[in-house]
Every structure is written in structure tokens, then in C-alpha cells.
Enzyme design. Structure first.
Site, PDB file in Angstrom:
ATOM      1  N   GLU A 135      64.159 -85.985  11.213  1.00 30.69           N
ATOM      2  CA  GLU A 135      63.548 -84.933  12.024  1.00 30.69           C
ATOM      3  C   GLU A 135      64.234 -84.826  13.392  1.00 30.69           C
ATOM      4  O   GLU A 135      64.543 -85.843  14.007  1.00 30.69           O
ATOM      5  CB  GLU A 135      62.102 -85.385  12.206  1.00 30.69           C
ATOM      6  CG  GLU A 135      61.151 -84.347  12.616  1.00 30.69           C
ATOM      7  CD  GLU A 135      59.721 -84.900  12.507  1.00 30.69           C
ATOM      8  OE1 GLU A 135      59.360 -85.479  11.455  1.00 30.69           O
ATOM      9  OE2 GLU A 135      58.999 -84.766  13.478  1.00 30.69           O
ATOM     10  N   CYS A 165      65.373 -83.908  20.844  1.00 32.49           N
ATOM     11  CA  CYS A 165      64.868 -85.238  20.520  1.00 32.49           C
ATOM     12  C   CYS A 165      65.508 -85.675  19.205  1.00 32.49           C
ATOM     13  O   CYS A 165      65.376 -84.983  18.194  1.00 32.49           O
ATOM     14  CB  CYS A 165      63.347 -85.157  20.396  1.00 32.49           C
ATOM     15  SG  CYS A 165      62.586 -86.710  19.945  1.00 32.49           S
ATOM     16  N   CYS A 202      60.729 -96.411  10.351  1.00 31.94           N
ATOM     17  CA  CYS A 202      60.748 -97.380  11.448  1.00 31.94           C
ATOM     18  C   CYS A 202      59.988 -98.632  11.032  1.00 31.94           C
ATOM     19  O   CYS A 202      58.912 -98.545  10.460  1.00 31.94           O
ATOM     20  CB  CYS A 202      60.118 -96.772  12.704  1.00 31.94           C
ATOM     21  SG  CYS A 202      60.214 -97.871  14.130  1.00 31.94           S
ATOM     22  N   CYS A 214      54.069 -99.361  14.830  1.00 33.17           N
ATOM     23  CA  CYS A 214      53.004 -99.207  15.823  1.00 33.17           C
ATOM     24  C   CYS A 214      51.816 -98.494  15.162  1.00 33.17           C
ATOM     25  O   CYS A 214      52.008 -97.573  14.361  1.00 33.17           O
ATOM     26  CB  CYS A 214      53.504 -98.402  17.026  1.00 33.17           C
ATOM     27  SG  CYS A 214      54.935 -99.168  17.803  1.00 33.17           S
ATOM     28  N   CYS A 261      51.475 -94.464  15.172  1.00 34.26           N
ATOM     29  CA  CYS A 261      52.667 -93.621  15.018  1.00 34.26           C
ATOM     30  C   CYS A 261      52.901 -93.190  13.571  1.00 34.26           C
ATOM     31  O   CYS A 261      52.782 -93.996  12.650  1.00 34.26           O
ATOM     32  CB  CYS A 261      53.887 -94.391  15.527  1.00 34.26           C
ATOM     33  SG  CYS A 261      55.435 -93.504  15.290  1.00 34.26           S
ATOM     34  N   CYS A 321      55.681 -87.230  16.651  1.00 34.71           N
ATOM     35  CA  CYS A 321      56.905 -87.880  16.197  1.00 34.71           C
ATOM     36  C   CYS A 321      56.777 -88.342  14.740  1.00 34.71           C
ATOM     37  O   CYS A 321      55.886 -89.117  14.403  1.00 34.71           O
ATOM     38  CB  CYS A 321      57.141 -89.046  17.157  1.00 34.71           C
ATOM     39  SG  CYS A 321      57.991 -90.470  16.558  1.00 34.71           S
TER      40      CYS A 321
HETATM   41  N1  SAH Z   1      60.790 -96.191  18.821  1.00 35.10           N
HETATM   42  C1  SAH Z   1      60.956 -95.780  20.164  1.00 35.10           C
HETATM   43  C2  SAH Z   1      61.377 -94.337  20.283  1.00 35.10           C
HETATM   44  C3  SAH Z   1      60.723 -93.369  19.349  1.00 35.10           C
HETATM   45  S1  SAH Z   1      59.000 -93.079  19.641  1.00 35.10           S
HETATM   46  C4  SAH Z   1      59.711 -96.062  20.969  1.00 35.10           C
HETATM   47  O1  SAH Z   1      58.689 -96.400  20.374  1.00 35.10           O
HETATM   48  O2  SAH Z   1      59.775 -95.973  22.192  1.00 35.10           O
HETATM   49  C5  SAH Z   1      59.062 -92.145  21.155  1.00 35.10           C
HETATM   50  C6  SAH Z   1      57.749 -92.121  21.922  1.00 35.10           C
HETATM   51  O3  SAH Z   1      56.760 -91.371  21.201  1.00 35.10           O
HETATM   52  C7  SAH Z   1      57.158 -93.509  22.134  1.00 35.10           C
HETATM   53  O4  SAH Z   1      56.717 -93.670  23.463  1.00 35.10           O
HETATM   54  C8  SAH Z   1      56.005 -93.503  21.164  1.00 35.10           C
HETATM   55  O5  SAH Z   1      55.051 -94.430  21.528  1.00 35.10           O
HETATM   56  C9  SAH Z   1      55.548 -92.066  21.230  1.00 35.10           C
HETATM   57  N2  SAH Z   1      54.689 -91.648  20.119  1.00 35.10           N
HETATM   58  C10 SAH Z   1      54.702 -92.081  18.850  1.00 35.10           C
HETATM   59  N3  SAH Z   1      53.733 -91.482  18.126  1.00 35.10           N
HETATM   60  C11 SAH Z   1      53.093 -90.642  18.968  1.00 35.10           C
HETATM   61  C12 SAH Z   1      52.001 -89.745  18.813  1.00 35.10           C
HETATM   62  N4  SAH Z   1      51.386 -89.586  17.674  1.00 35.10           N
HETATM   63  N5  SAH Z   1      51.608 -89.041  19.911  1.00 35.10           N
HETATM   64  C13 SAH Z   1      52.248 -89.176  21.093  1.00 35.10           C
HETATM   65  N6  SAH Z   1      53.293 -90.003  21.280  1.00 35.10           N
HETATM   66  C14 SAH Z   1      53.710 -90.737  20.244  1.00 35.10           C
HETATM   67 FE1  SF4 Z   2      58.702 -97.029  15.650  1.00 31.74          FE
HETATM   68 FE2  SF4 Z   2      56.877 -95.158  16.159  1.00 31.74          FE
HETATM   69 FE3  SF4 Z   2      56.594 -97.599  17.199  1.00 31.74          FE
HETATM   70 FE4  SF4 Z   2      58.560 -95.984  18.121  1.00 31.74          FE
HETATM   71  S1  SF4 Z   2      56.346 -95.646  18.279  1.00 31.74           S
HETATM   72  S2  SF4 Z   2      58.723 -98.163  17.581  1.00 31.74           S
HETATM   73  S3  SF4 Z   2      59.099 -94.887  16.229  1.00 31.74           S
HETATM   74  S4  SF4 Z   2      56.557 -97.077  15.002  1.00 31.74           S
END
Ligand code: SAH
Ligand code: SF4
Length: 359
Positions: free
Chosen positions: A92, A105, A112, A116, A119, A341
Site C-alpha cells: 500500500e 507514505c 509486519c 502492535c 495496527c 495504515c
Molecule cells: N512501523 C513503523 C512505521 C509504520 S506505522 C512504526 O510503527 O512507527 C506508522 C505510524 O502509524 C506509527 O506511529 C503507528 O503507530 C501509526 N498507526 C498504526 N496504525 C494506526 C491506526 N490505526 N491509526 C493511527 N495511526 C496508526
Molecule cells: Fe508494525 Fe504497525 Fe506496529 Fe508499525 S505500528 S511496527 S507497522 S505493527
């Protein structure tokens, strides 16, 4: 033979490779000019380059590995692309419009592994890393889309915040950055590029040492270990105090500011107490940190999390401000399409699966 993307090579690497095949360094500059300035989509369009060299490039590299699978356009001008890779995997990429320019982006991995709890990207575990060429091609495909629209717009900013953990694909991500900022290529200003990490501490040190002058953002999302471990299991390996040490090192080594990302999750981490704790954590680094408060994009599979209400967001923001912390509430983009994301990708994978079951 599975050919690599020509976009994966830095100008130094291409110069060396062509040199090994008997070509002078200016050939590499010529090829780069065609790729990044003329923005051709086939080697045969490199008309000033001799036929034997074109043949060599065609034999050894591809110029297009990504195929557009789905494109969604939101009413605010955000465009979300789903690209299909050569092996069929989907990734994406998002184009966003800001007052200051156009940002893209990019995704760095197929899925991944950090997982988290909030996410959408972590729902599908990592299949593989993207090559540097596949990361560069995301930018080039978006630029080709803009070229086709014909208004002369250029990608001016990049955020490495798509699917994946960039510091878990370190070498390819670094090559990608080198290619993006090179004056002979797209020449995107290094201050216009931000890499976000969930906090892989050893790589934060390495990133400071590599010293490519792009911005670093750290996804903190909680001011203490108890809360952070609940929402990000990676905190067990890299707890808050280790992150603070790495932040200190980064600031000292690079003298640059670091962005701290904080998603506001309703009734989880959005109380005034957490804002006070967060402010205390950065009290001695006010000049070198900047807190970005992120409105949560709800994900169907993570229904335990909701977006904070406006009142809590403002109270959180005010508390940070009162404590002298630089902060901002992040502007949202493309809220009428699958904005979170990794969300478009996970939905499309489900859709494609259902279709193949039906057919
Ligand atoms: N893996 C890296 C970069 C990709 S995620 C990281 O975690 O930093 C980029 C940002 O999007 C991160 O700050 C993540 O916490 C945030 N993010 C992920 N899922 C999200 C969601 N559902 N709503 C808002 N931000 C989100
Ligand atoms: Fe991976 Fe999503 Fe956590 Fe970023 S926020 S490290 S993309 S699981």
C-alpha cells in the site's frame, strides 16, 4: 532468472556495475537522468544510450516490478494505491496533499512482525522485506501518476510510515533514502523525509551513526512501560528507558530534533495523567523533541480501541502545551477511504480471497 529493479541501485552502485561491464561513469548519470528526470517506463525509451548498453540493462534489470492493483481517490485529494509485486503480494502507498506540498507514505515490508495491538498492518505477519527497488518504485509510480495528470506536480515529501517496520529492513531502507535525496535523481530534500520506527533501539543508534540528515520519528504511544507493553509488545525488548537513552544519543550525535508519535486511544492512554507523565519524560529535551498527537483510525479487528473524543484530545494537547512541550495534533487525510495504515491492503486481501473461493 528473477531480475532486480534498476531503481534499487544508488548512483554509485550503478556506476560500479556499468564500469564492470566496460562503460564509463557518465553512462550511469545518463540512465539516472532517464529514470528520474525524463521518467521513462521502458529501457528502449533511453534513446541516447547505445543499443548494446540497453541490451545489457534489459538482460539484467527490470524497470517495472509494481503493478497498480487498486487506486482509491478521496475527496480531499488523497490517493491510495495498492500495488501488486512480482510475487503477487500486495503493498500500500498513499499520496497526500498538504499546504506545503505532496507527500507519499511508503511501505517497507510485506506485513509486519512487530504486531502492535492497534495496527492493521500487524494483522498479517511479515512475508518478506521489500527490496530498495520496490520501495523506490512506489515513489516513481506515484510520480508517474502525477505526470499523467499533467499539472506538473512533484512528490516533495516522503514519510516512511506505511506497512512494515523500516528498521527491520535497514539496509534497503537506507539505500532507498540515498536514492531519494541524490541530486542526480528526484533530489527530494532530506529535511522533507521522515522515517518512523516502533523503537528498534540498536537500529536507532545505527541510524544516528549513518547520519543521513532525514527526520526520525519514534512511535512511543505511552509514557510508561506498563501501558506501552500493553499496546506494543515490542516494549518488552526495548522498554521506555532504553528508548530514552537512544533518543539522547540520536540528539547528541545528529543535533537534530526527533518527533515522538503518540496515538490517542480512548480511555487507554489519553488521560491528563498520561499527558503529565509524557511532558515530564521530555522536560529536559523540549528544544529537541516534537510530539505528534495522532487521531486513531479504528480497525475492525481491533474493536477494543476507539478514537479519543475531541474533549480528551484537546485536554491532552493543552496539558503538553502548558508544560512547554512542542506538539501538534496530526491532520488526517483520506478519511472517506480506508485510511488506517495497512487497512486497504488487509481488506483487499480478504476480498480477493472471497472472490477466489467463489470462482
Ligand atoms: N512501523 C513503523 C512505521 C509504520 S506505522 C512504526 O510503527 O512507527 C506508522 C505510524 O502509524 C506509527 O506511529 C503507528 O503507530 C501509526 N498507526 C498504526 N496504525 C494506526 C491506526 N490505526 N491509526 C493511527 N495511526 C496508526
Ligand atoms: Fe508494525 Fe504497525 Fe506496529 Fe508499525 S505500528 S511496527 S507497522 S505493527
Amino acid at each position: 532468472m528473477n531480475k532486480n529493479s534498476i531503481y534499487g541501485l544508488t548512483i554509485e552502485q550503478l556506476t560500479e556495475w556499468l564500469g564492470q561491464h566496460g562503460y564509463k561513469p557518465y553512462r550511469a548519470s545518463q540512465v539516472w537522468n532517464y529514470l528520474y528526470r525524463e521518467r521513462v517506463t521502458a529501457f528502449t525509451e533511453m534513446t541516447d544510450i547505445k543499443a548494446d548498453c540497453i541490451e545489457l540493462l534489459t538482460e539484467n534489470f527490470t524497470i517495472q516490478t509494481l503493478r497498480e492493483h487498486v487506486k482509491q481517490e478521496a475527496s480531499d485529494g488523497t490517493v491510495k494505491f495498492l500495488f501488486k509485486l512480482n510475487d503477487g503480494n500486495l503493498i500500500e502507498t498513499v499520496l497526500m496533499r498538504h499546504k506545503y506540498g505532496l507527500s507519499v507514505c511508503v511501505t517497507t515490508q510485506v506485513g509486519c512482525n512487530i504486531g502492535c495491538s492497534f495496527c492493521a498492518s500487524g494483522l498479517l505477519t511479515k512475508t518478506r522485506d521489500l527490496s530498495s527497488g520496490e520501495i523506490v518504485e512506489q515513489i516513481m509510480n506515484v510520480q508517474h501518476h502525477l505526470d499523467a495528470v499533467g499539472e506538473g506536480e512533484k512528490v516533495s515529501h516522503i514519510v516512511v510510515m506505511g506497512i512494515g517496520e523500516p528498521f527491520d529492513n535497514f539496509e534497503n531502507m537506507i539505500d532507498f533514502l540515498k536514492i531519494m535525496i541524490d541530486q542526480k535523481g528526484l533530489a527530494i530534500g532530506s529535511r522533507h523525509i521522515t522515517v518512523s520506527t516502533s523503537g528498534i533501539v540498536n537500529k536507532m543508534y545505527e541510524f544516528a551513526d549513518v547520519n543521513i540528515p532525514v527526520n526520525l520519528a519514534l512511535s512511543l504511544h505511552a509514557p510508561n512501560n506498563e501501558l506501552r507493553t500493553k499496546i506494543m509488545k515490542i516494549n518488552r525488548a526495548f522498554p521506555v528507558e532504553k528508548l530514552m537513552d537512544a533518543i539522547n544519543y540520536y540528539i547528541e550525535k545528529t543535533n537534530r530534533r526527533i518527533t515522538i508519535e503518540y496515538i490517542l486511544l480512548k480511555d487507554v492512554n489519553d488521560h491528563v495523567e498520561e499527558a503529565v507523565e509524557l511532558a515530564a519524560l521530555f522536560q529536559d529535551k523540549k528544544k529537541k523533541t516534537y510530539i505528534s498527537l495522532i487521531p486513531y483510525n479504528p480497525v475492525d479487528e481491533h474493536s477494543q480501541y476507539q478514537r479519543s473524543d475531541q474533549e480528551s484530545v484537546l485536554a491532552f494537547y493543552d496539558t503538553l502545551k502548558k508544560n512547554g512541550i512542542n506538539c501538534k495534533i496530526r491532520q488526517e487525510h483520506g478519511t472517506d477511504i480506508d485510511a488506517a495504515c495497512g487497512q486497504l491492503r488487509s481488506k483487499q486481501i480478504k476480498k480477493d480471497k472471497n472472490q477466489s473461493i467463489k470462482s
